[in-house]
Enzyme design. Structure first.
Site, PDB file in Angstrom:
ATOM      1  N   SER A 294       0.810  -1.210   0.000  1.00  0.00           N
ATOM      2  CA  SER A 294       0.000   0.000   0.000  1.00  0.00           C
ATOM      3  C   SER A 294       0.846   1.263   0.000  1.00  0.00           C
ATOM      4  CB  SER A 294      -0.915   0.012   1.230  1.00  0.00           C
ATOM      5  OG  SER A 294      -0.143  -0.021   2.427  1.00  0.00           O
TER       6      SER A 294
ATOM      7  N   HIS B 132      -2.785  -3.203  -6.027  1.00  0.00           N
ATOM      8  CA  HIS B 132      -3.130  -2.790  -4.674  1.00  0.00           C
ATOM      9  C   HIS B 132      -4.619  -2.971  -4.439  1.00  0.00           C
ATOM     10  CE1 HIS B 132      -3.595   0.556  -1.470  1.00  0.00           C
ATOM     11  NE2 HIS B 132      -3.422  -0.620  -0.905  1.00  0.00           N
TER      12      HIS B 132
ATOM     13  N   GLU C  96      -5.822  -0.743  -7.569  1.00  0.00           N
ATOM     14  CA  GLU C  96      -4.895   0.165  -8.234  1.00  0.00           C
ATOM     15  C   GLU C  96      -3.860  -0.666  -8.992  1.00  0.00           C
ATOM     16  OE1 GLU C  96      -4.838   4.116  -5.437  1.00  0.00           O
ATOM     17  OE2 GLU C  96      -3.705   2.383  -4.727  1.00  0.00           O
TER      18      GLU C  96
ATOM     19  N   ASN D 244      -3.988   6.116  -1.069  1.00  0.00           N
ATOM     20  CA  ASN D 244      -3.268   6.376   0.177  1.00  0.00           C
ATOM     21  C   ASN D 244      -2.484   7.680   0.142  1.00  0.00           C
ATOM     22  OD1 ASN D 244      -4.233   4.195   1.595  1.00  0.00           O
ATOM     23  ND2 ASN D 244      -2.594   2.838   0.955  1.00  0.00           N
TER      24      ASN D 244
END
Length: 314
Positions: free
Chosen positions: A141, A162, A174, A212
């Site tokens: 992440s 991800h 992702e 993130n």
């Protein structure tokens, strides 16, 4: 350099996955924590042959128990048929031997501990255990895919996939490309993601990718407000739910994700990018350090900023 990666990524988002993409049929997932076994279940119930890999047989047994329990619930609720559940179980094998498990996989997804030195050593070994054309993908992440790709010795075959927790429910994946990732690799994993019913969003290898990069600083700024006494945790969360329409406020979200994880991510970003103001939140870092030292990690320990029972605040 990132601009070049982004340009390539944007072009890929409009490319067809039907021409050059290698067809992925068998998948290896390494690391049977919550993310790893979620990816195993998702892939198996989507018709892929999957081998679940972990060095610890006890961890594998726990993961398989969770997978079987989840499949039972989905069948009981009528979301999966008896035939699909039976096929999903038949699609899964397990192994504690990475070399043997990886030998005939088209795609190997790494979901091991979020520790960069451990990941780099893993990719160095994995590169030697696999051959050109086998795709290696990390579920990290926060760590740079480029460093893992270089460690493997085959950066053209490496990308990021991800997933978000819980894997079976969250729609987003992702799809992270480096400047070395081949078009064939991107097309193949994008097709795989689509076949599992998820939405693959392409992005470059920037810190935290898309979600993130935006979400962790948001959480940490909320924690900084608590540390300074600007507002109480419940009031911060309520304001963001009602004022911004977020389903969960930043303080509850910090507990849900794990205060230790948020701290580790921010510390890593500060170390790598000391001059980026987005990563500077000393009050929050100090408070998170204190909470982690006290074992108040959030949901997974039953206490963080709030009290928890399972996945619910009390």
């Amino acid at each position: 350099m990132f601009a070049k990666v982004l340009q390539r990524t944007v072009r890929r988002s409009f490319s067809s996955t039907s021409n050059a993409a290698k067809e992925i049929k068998k998948i290896g997932v390494v690391g049977m924590g919550s993310m790893g076994h979620g990816i195993v279940q998702l892939s198996a119930q989507s018709g892929f042959e999957v081998v679940a890999v972990d060095l610890d047989q006890n961890v594998i047994d726990h993961a398989m128990s969770s997978i079987n329990g989840s499949l039972d619930k989905l069948q009981a609720k009528g979301k999966l048929s008896e035939e699909v559940v039976a096929a999903a179980r038949a699609n899964i094998t397990t192994s504690t031997d990475l070399g043997a498990a990886a030998e005939d996989c088209d795609l190997i997804i790494e979901a091991i501990v979020e520790n960069l030195p451990i990941k780099l050593a893993f990719y160095k070994d994995l590169g030697g255990l696999t051959k050109a054309g086998q795709i290696l993908a990390s579920n990290t992440s926060s760590y740079p895919i480029t460093e893992m790709a270089n460690a493997s010795g085959r950066p053209e075959d490496v990308c990021g996939l991800h997933y978000f927790n819980p894997v079976q429910i969250m729609k987003l994946v992702e799809v992270v490309s480096t400047e070395h990732t081949s078009q064939q690799t991107v097309d193949a994993v994008t097709a795989y993601v689509e076949k599992t019913g998820k939405v693959g969003v392409p992005c470059g290898d920037s810190p935290g990718f898309i979600v993130n990069r935006l979400l962790v600083p948001y959480i940490v700024q909320g924690v900084a407000m608590v540390a300074r006494g600007d507002a109480k945790p419940d009031d911060i969360d309520l304001a963001m739910r009602l004022g911004a329409g977020y389903p969960m406020g930043p303080i509850t979200l910090s507990d849900y994700v794990g205060n230790d994880i948020n701290l580790a991510v921010m510390k890593g970003w500060v170390e790598r990018f000391p001059n980026d103001p987005a990563f500077q939140a000393p009050e929050a870092m100090e408070l998170l350090e204190e909470m982690v030292a006290a074992g108040k990690l959030g949901r997974k320990t039953g206490e963080g900023f709030f009290k928890w029972e399972g996945n619910k605040r009390v």
